[in-house]
Scaffold this motif. Structure first.
Motif, PDB file in Angstrom:
ATOM      1  N   HIS A   1     106.475  55.540  -7.613  1.00  0.00           N
ATOM      2  CA  HIS A   1     107.824  55.434  -7.013  1.00  0.00           C
ATOM      3  C   HIS A   1     108.757  54.712  -7.964  1.00  0.00           C
ATOM      4  O   HIS A   1     108.336  53.938  -8.831  1.00  0.00           O
TER       5      HIS A   1
ATOM      6  N   ARG B   1     113.759  51.196   3.622  1.00  0.00           N
ATOM      7  CA  ARG B   1     114.321  50.670   2.388  1.00  0.00           C
ATOM      8  C   ARG B   1     115.689  51.329   2.235  1.00  0.00           C
ATOM      9  O   ARG B   1     115.903  52.476   2.683  1.00  0.00           O
TER      10      ARG B   1
ATOM     11  N   ASP C   1     118.006  49.483  -5.219  1.00  0.00           N
ATOM     12  CA  ASP C   1     117.410  49.573  -3.879  1.00  0.00           C
ATOM     13  C   ASP C   1     117.251  48.169  -3.318  1.00  0.00           C
ATOM     14  O   ASP C   1     117.402  47.169  -4.022  1.00  0.00           O
TER      15      ASP C   1
ATOM     16  N   LYS D   1      99.769  49.832 -14.598  1.00  0.00           N
ATOM     17  CA  LYS D   1     100.732  50.952 -14.586  1.00  0.00           C
ATOM     18  C   LYS D   1     100.353  52.037 -15.626  1.00  0.00           C
ATOM     19  O   LYS D   1     101.027  53.060 -15.731  1.00  0.00           O
TER      20      LYS D   1
ATOM     21  N   ASN E   1     115.620  41.695  -2.954  1.00  0.00           N
ATOM     22  CA  ASN E   1     115.902  41.890  -4.380  1.00  0.00           C
ATOM     23  C   ASN E   1     117.157  41.131  -4.792  1.00  0.00           C
ATOM     24  O   ASN E   1     117.204  40.487  -5.843  1.00  0.00           O
TER      25      ASN E   1
ATOM     26  N   GLY F   1     114.555  46.059  -8.421  1.00  0.00           N
ATOM     27  CA  GLY F   1     113.878  44.996  -7.679  1.00  0.00           C
ATOM     28  C   GLY F   1     112.474  44.787  -8.210  1.00  0.00           C
ATOM     29  O   GLY F   1     112.165  45.133  -9.348  1.00  0.00           O
ATOM     30  N   GLY F   2     111.647  44.185  -7.380  1.00  0.00           N
ATOM     31  CA  GLY F   2     110.275  43.924  -7.794  1.00  0.00           C
ATOM     32  C   GLY F   2     110.180  42.741  -8.746  1.00  0.00           C
ATOM     33  O   GLY F   2     111.153  42.025  -9.000  1.00  0.00           O
ATOM     34  N   SER F   3     109.016  42.590  -9.354  1.00  0.00           N
ATOM     35  CA  SER F   3     108.739  41.390 -10.161  1.00  0.00           C
ATOM     36  C   SER F   3     109.076  41.561 -11.639  1.00  0.00           C
ATOM     37  O   SER F   3     109.461  40.597 -12.315  1.00  0.00           O
ATOM     38  N   THR F   4     108.962  42.786 -12.166  1.00  0.00           N
ATOM     39  CA  THR F   4     109.120  42.953 -13.626  1.00  0.00           C
ATOM     40  C   THR F   4     110.451  42.437 -14.158  1.00  0.00           C
ATOM     41  O   THR F   4     110.470  41.773 -15.203  1.00  0.00           O
TER      42      THR F   4
ATOM     43  N   ARG G   1     115.231  45.896   0.046  1.00  0.00           N
ATOM     44  CA  ARG G   1     114.353  45.873   1.218  1.00  0.00           C
ATOM     45  C   ARG G   1     115.206  45.606   2.447  1.00  0.00           C
ATOM     46  O   ARG G   1     116.262  44.972   2.369  1.00  0.00           O
TER      47      ARG G   1
ATOM     48  N   ALA H   1     112.940  52.863  -7.700  1.00  0.00           N
ATOM     49  CA  ALA H   1     113.883  52.385  -6.680  1.00  0.00           C
ATOM     50  C   ALA H   1     113.079  52.363  -5.374  1.00  0.00           C
ATOM     51  O   ALA H   1     111.971  51.828  -5.363  1.00  0.00           O
TER      52      ALA H   1
ATOM     53  N   GLY I   1     112.395  50.081 -11.928  1.00  0.00           N
ATOM     54  CA  GLY I   1     110.985  49.757 -12.108  1.00  0.00           C
ATOM     55  C   GLY I   1     110.188  50.977 -11.674  1.00  0.00           C
ATOM     56  O   GLY I   1     110.747  51.986 -11.250  1.00  0.00           O
ATOM     57  N   MET I   2     108.890  50.899 -11.813  1.00  0.00           N
ATOM     58  CA  MET I   2     108.028  51.981 -11.344  1.00  0.00           C
ATOM     59  C   MET I   2     106.786  51.363 -10.705  1.00  0.00           C
ATOM     60  O   MET I   2     106.128  50.513 -11.310  1.00  0.00           O
TER      61      MET I   2
HETATM   62  C1  6PG Z   1     111.460  47.249  -5.255  1.00  0.00           C
HETATM   63  C2  6PG Z   1     111.781  48.060  -6.443  1.00  0.00           C
HETATM   64  C3  6PG Z   1     110.668  48.920  -6.881  1.00  0.00           C
HETATM   65  C4  6PG Z   1     110.032  48.216  -8.055  1.00  0.00           C
HETATM   66  C5  6PG Z   1     108.692  48.806  -8.362  1.00  0.00           C
HETATM   67  C6  6PG Z   1     108.009  48.025  -9.486  1.00  0.00           C
HETATM   68  O1  6PG Z   1     112.370  46.954  -4.485  1.00  0.00           O
HETATM   69  O2  6PG Z   1     110.279  46.867  -5.170  1.00  0.00           O
HETATM   70  O3  6PG Z   1     112.954  48.352  -6.750  1.00  0.00           O
HETATM   71  O4  6PG Z   1     111.044  50.222  -7.225  1.00  0.00           O
HETATM   72  O5  6PG Z   1     110.895  48.339  -9.187  1.00  0.00           O
HETATM   73  O6  6PG Z   1     107.918  48.720  -7.184  1.00  0.00           O
HETATM   74  O7  6PG Z   1     107.809  46.715  -9.013  1.00  0.00           O
HETATM   75  P1  6PG Z   1     107.122  45.609  -9.954  1.00  0.00           P
HETATM   76  O8  6PG Z   1     108.092  45.366 -11.074  1.00  0.00           O
HETATM   77  O9  6PG Z   1     106.974  44.406  -9.055  1.00  0.00           O
HETATM   78  O10 6PG Z   1     105.825  46.195 -10.427  1.00  0.00           O
END
Ligand code: 6PG
Length: 265
Positions: free
Chosen positions: A165, A195, A88, A218, A100, A57-60, A90, A167, A159-160
């Motif tokens: 963290h 989560r 993972d 990061k 996600n 998930g997240g933006s990357t 939300r 996932a 992602g991280m």
């Molecule tokens: C989520 C993710 C989470 C994400 C990291 C990095 O649901 O947010 O799975 O682990 O990969 O927070 O997020 P970015 O890519 O937005 O920095």
């Protein structure tokens, strides 16, 4: 079939906790990730006509999704053979902007020929996050046809966060140390929310785990995770160590900035 080497990394730095493939910027990183997605799914589909992938998930990863949703990958990835899960999620409805699955649907899934029956979002419409986690575990076992052994993904993207963290294994949360479940509901105090997350045993069963890490924000934490003392409660990303698989870090130069002056593992 394009290989990630086609998007040639500037450098590859080997660490005990995984090789770092460094790219000039987030765009090159996204192209490398898309090439890797194509290479792994095409190979898996050739051997068993199925490719098991967990998206992060997240933006990357969003730019990777846009690249996969456009030519050539829109046509060349064996989309109908791809079985998709999420590492993972939300605890929000799929239509929520922070979902996600919802963002992946908008940026990728609505534009490619995935088999809808092979897209497995976390059931966040369940009555309770713990029930959703149990349902997702059951779905994994059904799709992989496993009972006792842990399902093995061909490719897991992670992602991280800048707190280390991955996932939804957040620092100081119990999910880091779960050994008997595939998926759990993990209450995250800093977010004051639940989560749903895959657990280390499931993530570490994968054939390939690929972290996507971008941006100067990061750099500090990436160096700590890769070269610092192992302290998984503070740096949960360190718990990712596939037993019979490979972990690779696809990063941009900005995120790798602190790696040079850190001792290599
Ligand atoms: C989520 C993710 C989470 C994400 C990291 C990095 O649901 O947010 O799975 O682990 O990969 O927070 O997020 P970015 O890519 O937005 O920095």
């Amino acid at each position: 079939m394009t290989d990630p080497a086609v998007v040639t990394p500037l450098r590859i730095i080997e660490f005990e906790r995984g090789d770092v493939w460094m790219y000039a910027d987030a765009e090159a990183l996204a192209h490398a990730a898309a090439a890797l997605f194509h290479a792994v799914t095409a190979t898996a589909a050739q051997t068993r006509n199925l490719a098991y992938v967990a998206l992060s998930g997240g933006s990357t990863p969003l730019r990777m999704g846009e690249i996969l949703a456009a030519p050539p990958y829109r046509e060349t990835v064996p989309w109908s053979a791809v079985e998709l899960f999420w590492g993972d999620e939300r605890w929000v409805p799929a239509a929520d902007a922070s979902s996600n699955y919802g963002t992946a649907k908008q940026t990728l899934l609505d534009h490619v020929a995935v088999d809808p029956s092979r897209v497995n979002p976390v059931p966040t419409d369940a009555t309770d996050p713990r029930i959703a986690a149990q349902m997702y575990s059951a779905q994994l076992k059904t799709v992989f046809g496993t009972v006792a052994e842990v399902p093995r993904f061909d490719l897991v993207f992670l992602g991280m966060g800048d707190d280390g963290h991955t996932a939804s294994l957040f620092p100081g949360t119990p999910a880091i140390h779960v050994t008997e479940e595939l998926v759990v509901a993990n209450y995250v105090p800093k977010l004051d929310t639940y989560r749903i997350t895959m657990t280390p045993p499931l993530l570490n069963a994968a054939r390939e785990v690929v972290f996507l890490v971008s941006g100067a924000g990061k750099a500090e934490i990436l160096a700590a995770v890769l070269t610092g003392p192992k302290r998984v409660d503070e740096l949960p990303s360190q718990i990712i160590a596939p037993e019979h698989g490979r972990v690779r870090w696809l990063v941009d130069e900005a995120a790798a900035a602190k790696l040079d002056d850190a001792s290599h593992g």
